[in-house]
Design a protein around this motif. Structure first.
Motif, mmCIF file in Angstrom:
data_model
loop_
_atom_site.group_PDB
_atom_site.id
_atom_site.type_symbol
_atom_site.label_atom_id
_atom_site.label_comp_id
_atom_site.label_asym_id
_atom_site.label_seq_id
_atom_site.Cartn_x
_atom_site.Cartn_y
_atom_site.Cartn_z
ATOM 1 N N GLY A 7 -29.304 26.927 -14.152
ATOM 2 C CA GLY A 7 -28.562 28.024 -14.634
ATOM 3 C C GLY A 7 -27.289 27.527 -15.266
ATOM 4 O O GLY A 7 -26.673 26.829 -14.606
ATOM 5 N N ASN A 8 -26.845 27.868 -16.239
ATOM 6 C CA ASN A 8 -25.415 27.750 -16.878
ATOM 7 C C ASN A 8 -24.723 29.213 -17.036
ATOM 8 O O ASN A 8 -25.074 29.687 -17.868
ATOM 9 N N TRP A 9 -23.679 29.359 -16.261
ATOM 10 C CA TRP A 9 -23.111 30.527 -16.275
ATOM 11 C C TRP A 9 -22.194 30.599 -17.350
ATOM 12 O O TRP A 9 -21.533 31.918 -17.432
ATOM 13 N N LYS A 10 -21.797 29.734 -18.013
ATOM 14 C CA LYS A 10 -20.916 29.603 -19.071
ATOM 15 C C LYS A 10 -19.521 30.189 -18.531
ATOM 16 O O LYS A 10 -19.159 29.734 -17.330
ATOM 17 N N MET A 11 -18.816 31.093 -19.342
ATOM 18 C CA MET A 11 -17.531 31.555 -18.775
ATOM 19 C C MET A 11 -17.769 32.954 -18.168
ATOM 20 O O MET A 11 -16.909 33.896 -18.864
ATOM 21 N N GLY B 239 -22.461 18.155 -24.152
ATOM 22 C CA GLY B 239 -23.054 18.383 -25.655
ATOM 23 C C GLY B 239 -23.673 19.813 -25.856
ATOM 24 O O GLY B 239 -24.584 19.930 -26.789
ATOM 25 N N HIS B 240 -23.433 20.686 -24.745
ATOM 26 C CA HIS B 240 -24.010 22.098 -25.060
ATOM 27 C C HIS B 240 -23.288 22.382 -26.730
ATOM 28 O O HIS B 240 -22.211 22.260 -26.974
ATOM 29 N N SER B 241 -24.215 23.189 -27.348
ATOM 30 C CA SER B 241 -23.805 23.650 -28.596
ATOM 31 C C SER B 241 -22.597 24.451 -28.958
ATOM 32 O O SER B 241 -21.707 24.397 -29.701
ATOM 33 N N TYR C 210 -33.603 20.768 -24.603
ATOM 34 C CA TYR C 210 -33.696 21.364 -25.930
ATOM 35 C C TYR C 210 -33.365 22.629 -26.034
ATOM 36 O O TYR C 210 -34.006 23.413 -25.500
ATOM 37 N N GLU C 211 -32.087 22.862 -27.060
ATOM 38 C CA GLU C 211 -31.732 24.391 -26.894
ATOM 39 C C GLU C 211 -31.557 24.662 -28.480
ATOM 40 O O GLU C 211 -30.564 24.198 -29.072
ATOM 41 N N PRO C 212 -32.523 25.092 -29.066
ATOM 42 C CA PRO C 212 -32.080 25.605 -30.716
ATOM 43 C C PRO C 212 -31.228 26.386 -30.382
ATOM 44 O O PRO C 212 -31.001 27.636 -29.927
ATOM 45 N N ALA D 279 -31.601 30.308 -30.793
ATOM 46 C CA ALA D 279 -32.281 30.802 -29.799
ATOM 47 C C ALA D 279 -31.277 31.333 -28.641
ATOM 48 O O ALA D 279 -31.645 32.179 -27.765
ATOM 49 N N ILE D 280 -30.116 30.850 -28.526
ATOM 50 C CA ILE D 280 -29.252 31.003 -27.497
ATOM 51 C C ILE D 280 -28.464 32.231 -27.483
ATOM 52 O O ILE D 280 -27.964 32.681 -28.424
ATOM 53 N N GLY D 281 -28.798 33.002 -26.421
ATOM 54 C CA GLY D 281 -28.269 34.449 -26.383
ATOM 55 C C GLY D 281 -28.523 35.410 -27.496
ATOM 56 O O GLY D 281 -28.161 36.601 -27.506
ATOM 57 N N THR D 282 -29.696 35.019 -28.054
ATOM 58 C CA THR D 282 -29.922 35.992 -29.045
ATOM 59 C C THR D 282 -31.465 37.012 -28.770
ATOM 60 O O THR D 282 -31.845 37.724 -29.625
ATOM 61 N N GLY E 120 -32.777 28.550 -24.258
ATOM 62 C CA GLY E 120 -32.424 29.568 -25.365
ATOM 63 C C GLY E 120 -33.280 30.689 -25.166
ATOM 64 O O GLY E 120 -34.501 30.831 -25.269
ATOM 65 N N SER E 121 -32.554 31.761 -24.696
ATOM 66 C CA SER E 121 -33.365 33.103 -24.191
ATOM 67 C C SER E 121 -34.449 33.187 -23.311
ATOM 68 O O SER E 121 -35.519 33.844 -23.496
ATOM 69 N N VAL E 122 -34.275 32.207 -22.252
ATOM 70 C CA VAL E 122 -35.468 31.951 -21.341
ATOM 71 C C VAL E 122 -35.317 33.583 -20.390
ATOM 72 O O VAL E 122 -34.081 33.687 -19.843
ATOM 73 N N ALA F 190 -36.272 24.918 -17.463
ATOM 74 C CA ALA F 190 -35.529 25.633 -18.263
ATOM 75 C C ALA F 190 -33.924 25.416 -17.868
ATOM 76 O O ALA F 190 -33.455 25.135 -16.853
ATOM 77 N N LEU F 191 -33.225 25.407 -19.197
ATOM 78 C CA LEU F 191 -31.647 25.683 -19.108
ATOM 79 C C LEU F 191 -31.474 27.129 -19.319
ATOM 80 O O LEU F 191 -31.631 27.521 -20.533
ATOM 81 N N VAL F 192 -31.103 27.963 -18.219
ATOM 82 C CA VAL F 192 -31.108 29.227 -18.402
ATOM 83 C C VAL F 192 -29.571 29.893 -18.483
ATOM 84 O O VAL F 192 -28.698 29.596 -17.591
ATOM 85 N N GLY F 193 -28.998 30.780 -19.463
ATOM 86 C CA GLY F 193 -27.963 31.238 -19.874
ATOM 87 C C GLY F 193 -27.805 32.551 -19.120
ATOM 88 O O GLY F 193 -27.501 32.586 -17.823
ATOM 89 N N GLY F 194 -27.895 33.670 -19.726
ATOM 90 C CA GLY F 194 -27.839 35.097 -19.540
ATOM 91 C C GLY F 194 -28.553 35.346 -18.151
ATOM 92 O O GLY F 194 -27.964 35.945 -17.226
ATOM 93 N N ALA F 195 -29.904 35.042 -18.240
ATOM 94 C CA ALA F 195 -30.659 35.270 -17.131
ATOM 95 C C ALA F 195 -30.466 34.590 -15.677
ATOM 96 O O ALA F 195 -31.242 34.876 -14.780
HETATM 97 P P1 PGA Z 1 -29.306 31.835 -23.059
HETATM 98 O O1 PGA Z 1 -28.223 30.685 -23.103
HETATM 99 O O2 PGA Z 1 -30.344 31.593 -21.917
HETATM 100 O O3 PGA Z 1 -28.280 33.179 -22.502
HETATM 101 O O4 PGA Z 1 -29.850 32.026 -24.330
HETATM 102 C C1 PGA Z 1 -29.030 29.161 -22.801
HETATM 103 C C2 PGA Z 1 -28.009 28.155 -22.822
HETATM 104 O O5 PGA Z 1 -26.933 28.182 -23.661
HETATM 105 O O6 PGA Z 1 -27.870 27.196 -21.813
#
Ligand code: PGA
Length: 248
Positions: free
Chosen positions: A8-12, A91-93, A161-163, A166-169, A207-209, A226-231
Motif C-alpha cells: 500500500g502506498n499512502w502517498k501524501m 521512481g514512482h511516476s 509495473y504502474e502504467p 492507470a494511476i488514480g484514474t 494502478g487503480s487496483v 499489487a502496489l495499491v494507492g487509493g484503495a
Molecule cells: P492508485 O495508485 O491505486 O490510487 O491508482 C497506485 C500507485 O500510484 O501506486
C-alpha cells in the motif's frame, strides 16, 4: 516460489487518525498468507511500524541518494530504516513527474537503499501517449535498464509495473496487456541478472487496483501482487485485496 506481496502506498495522505486502519488490518489479517507492506508518509513511518507489529512491513515512499548531509527536506535510506522501514518505493511516476527524477536518479537511490539494508520497490510505467504509440515495451525496457542497479538480488528488489494513465484514474489495462508487460519484465530480469534472480524477483502491478478488479489481475501470469494507492488507505478496501491475493 515467489511469496506474494500486497503493498500500500499512502502517498501524501494520513495523520495519526489513520493508525486505526493499521489496527483494523492487523485484526482482520493476524496471520496473512502473503506479505503485506504499508508505505505511509514519512511523518507516520515510526508510528505505523510500531502499530503494525510483525504481520505488516513498512516502507518509505522515496529516499535521497546520499547517506546524510545538507539536503533540506530530504530523508536518507538509513533514516527510513531507523524509523522501522524495511522497504522504500523508488521512481514512482509521481516522483519522476513532480520532481524530475530520471532513471539515473532512481538507480542512485536504489543503491543507497540497498546499501542501507532496505528493499527497493522500483517503479516503471508508460504514459498514455507512449502506449498509444505502441512504445510500451521499449519504454519499460529502458526504465528497467536505467533504474535497476547492478548486483541486485530477489531479496533487495521488487519491481512495480504502474502504467501512468492507470494511476488514480479507475482505468486499468486489459489483463492481456498486463500479462504482456509482466512477462516482458520477467524475461528482461532473467536476461540481465540470470535465471535465479530473474525468476525469484517479485513483479507487482499498480494502478487503480480495487477489491472489484483484484481477483482478475492476480490471476495474470507473473503478477506477484499489487502496489495499491487509493484503495490502501482504508482497511475495508485493502483487506479484500489482500484476501484476493491470498486466494490467487
Ligand atoms: P492508485 O495508485 O491505486 O490510487 O491508482 C497506485 C500507485 O500510484 O501506486
Amino acid at each position: 516460489m515467489r511469496r506474494k506481496l500486497a503493498a500500500g502506498n499512502w502517498k501524501m495522505n494520513g495523520t495519526g487518525d489513520n493508525l486505526a486502519q493499521i489496527a483494523a488490518l492487523t485484526a482482520a489479517h493476524p496471520a496473512p498468507g502473503v506479505d503485506i507492506l504499508i508505505c505511509p508518509p514519512a511523518t507516520l513511518l515510526s508510528r505505523v511500524s510500531d502499530a503494525a507489529g510483525n504481520a505488516i512491513a513498512t516502507g518509505g515512499q522515496d529516499c535521497h541518494a546520499a547517506g546524510s548531509g545538507a539536503h533540506t527536506g530530504d530523508i536518507s535510506a538509513a533514516m527510513l530504516k531507523d524509523a522501522g522501514a524495511t522497504h522504500v518505493i523508488l521512481g514512482h511516476s509521481e516522483r519522476r513527474e513532480d520532481h524530475g527524477e530520471n532513471d539515473q536518479d532512481v538507480r542512485d537511490k536504489a543503491n543507497a537503499a540497498i546499501d542501507a539494508g532496505l528493499t527497493a520497490v522500483i517503479c516503471v510505467g508508460e504514459s498514455l501517449a507512449e502506449r498509444e504509440a505502441a512504445n510500451t515495451l521499449a519504454i519499460i525496457g529502458g526504465q528497467l535498464a536505467g533504474s535497476i542497479p547492478d548486483g541486485v538480488t530477489a531479496q533487495n528488489m521488487v519491481i512495480a509495473y504502474e502504467p501512468i494513465w492507470a494511476i488514480g484514474t479507475g482505468k486499468i489495462p486489459t489483463l492481456d496487456q498486463i500479462g504482456e508487460v509482466h512477462d516482458f519484465i520477467r524475461t528482461a530480469l532473467e536476461k540481465r541478472f540470470g535465471p535465479g534472480v530473474g525468476r525469484s524477483t517479485r513483479i507487482l502491478y499498480g494502478g487503480s487496483v480495487k477489491p472489484s478488479n483484484a481477483e482478475g489481475i492476480f490471476a495474470v501470469s507473473n503478477v506477484d501482487g499489487a502496489l495499491v494507492g487509493g484503495a490502501s488507505l482504508k482497511a475495508e478496501d485493502f483487506g479484500p485485496i489482500i484476501t484476493a491475493l491470498e486466494n490467487a
